[in-house]
Every structure is written in C-alpha cells, then in structure tokens.
Motif scaffolding. Sequence first.
Motif, short mmCIF file in Angstrom:
data_model
loop_
_atom_site.label_atom_id
_atom_site.label_comp_id
_atom_site.label_asym_id
_atom_site.label_seq_id
_atom_site.Cartn_x
_atom_site.Cartn_y
_atom_site.Cartn_z
N TYR A 65 -6.44 33.79 5.72
CA TYR A 65 -7.60 33.08 6.27
C TYR A 65 -8.86 33.22 5.42
O TYR A 65 -9.91 32.70 5.78
N CYS A 98 -14.21 34.34 6.22
CA CYS A 98 -13.03 34.09 7.04
C CYS A 98 -13.08 32.68 7.61
O CYS A 98 -14.10 32.26 8.16
N LYS A 99 -11.97 31.97 7.47
CA LYS A 99 -11.90 30.59 7.98
C LYS A 99 -11.77 30.56 9.50
O LYS A 99 -12.03 29.53 10.12
N VAL A 100 -11.36 31.66 10.10
CA VAL A 100 -11.16 31.72 11.56
C VAL A 100 -11.97 32.88 12.14
O VAL A 100 -11.50 33.59 13.02
N ARG A 104 -10.61 35.80 14.59
CA ARG A 104 -9.90 36.56 13.56
C ARG A 104 -9.03 37.69 14.13
O ARG A 104 -7.94 37.94 13.63
N CYS A 108 -5.13 37.12 13.32
CA CYS A 108 -4.70 37.94 12.18
C CYS A 108 -4.45 39.37 12.66
O CYS A 108 -5.39 40.09 12.97
#
Length: 144
Positions: A65, A98-100, A104, A108
């Motif tokens: 991510y 972080c893309k999320v 997260r 993840c």
Amino acid sequence: MLEVCLTSQDMGVCEVKMLWDIFKAWLKWRKDWDSLCNRCGKCCYSRSAWAKGKVAIHYDSPCEYLDIETPPRQGSAAERAGQSENAARWSGSETHLCKVYKDRFRKCNHCGKVNLFVALFHPTLPNDCAYRQTFRLWEKENND
C-alpha cells in the motif's frame, strides 16, 4: 536540553529530568500524534535490527500500500551511478504515503501503530524517524 551527569550521585536527577522531558514532548504531540511523522515511508518497508541500534531497511520489500513505483536502490557509488534513470522515476509523483491510511490497520496485517511505547523502545524504527528522534532522548545525549 539534557544535562550531563558527571557522577553517580547526579544520575537520579538526570534520569528524572529525561523522563520529564519525554513527558513534556508527549504532552506536546499527543493530540496531533500523526503530524509528528516525517512521512519518509521507511517504516513501510521490511526492517531488521542490528547490533548497537542499527536498523537495516529492506528496500526490496515495501508494503503493497506504499505509494511508490520503484524503491531506491542501495549499493556502491558505481552501482548507484547507473541508476539515475530509475532514481528520477522513483522521485517523481510518489508520495511515500500509505494509499489506505485510514484503513491501514484493517487492510494490512503487518502495519503497526506507532505509539509512545514503540517510539521509545521498538528496535526497528529508523534512526531518522521523527518519533524516535523526539522521544529517545538518551540517543541524542549519546551522540552529543
């Protein structure tokens, strides 16, 4: 700033002063904890701790991510000289964020929250991590 303890009699005073300085820093950052992060993305790579507090960052294993195209390559100066095209691509539009981010911890399973305990004691926080630099005052004292 930290005091220098010259005798064993001074040690207790210096330890209390250091704890007080850590507590004051925590009070300063606790409400806006995430803004302390310097957004380098290094904690989003696999890492391992070596002796004497050294941290190895494995740039070949980023979190899925992490917003990067290609991680920076490590090696000799000669090896890095041939990577200029790749380095230019890597330093383009990637944010190293972080893309999320909001999800997260749910998305993840190896993403860990950096709290005060982690900032103080986790062995694989990079040396230039803002949390580590802010709260591990004994490391600053040893480097001065």
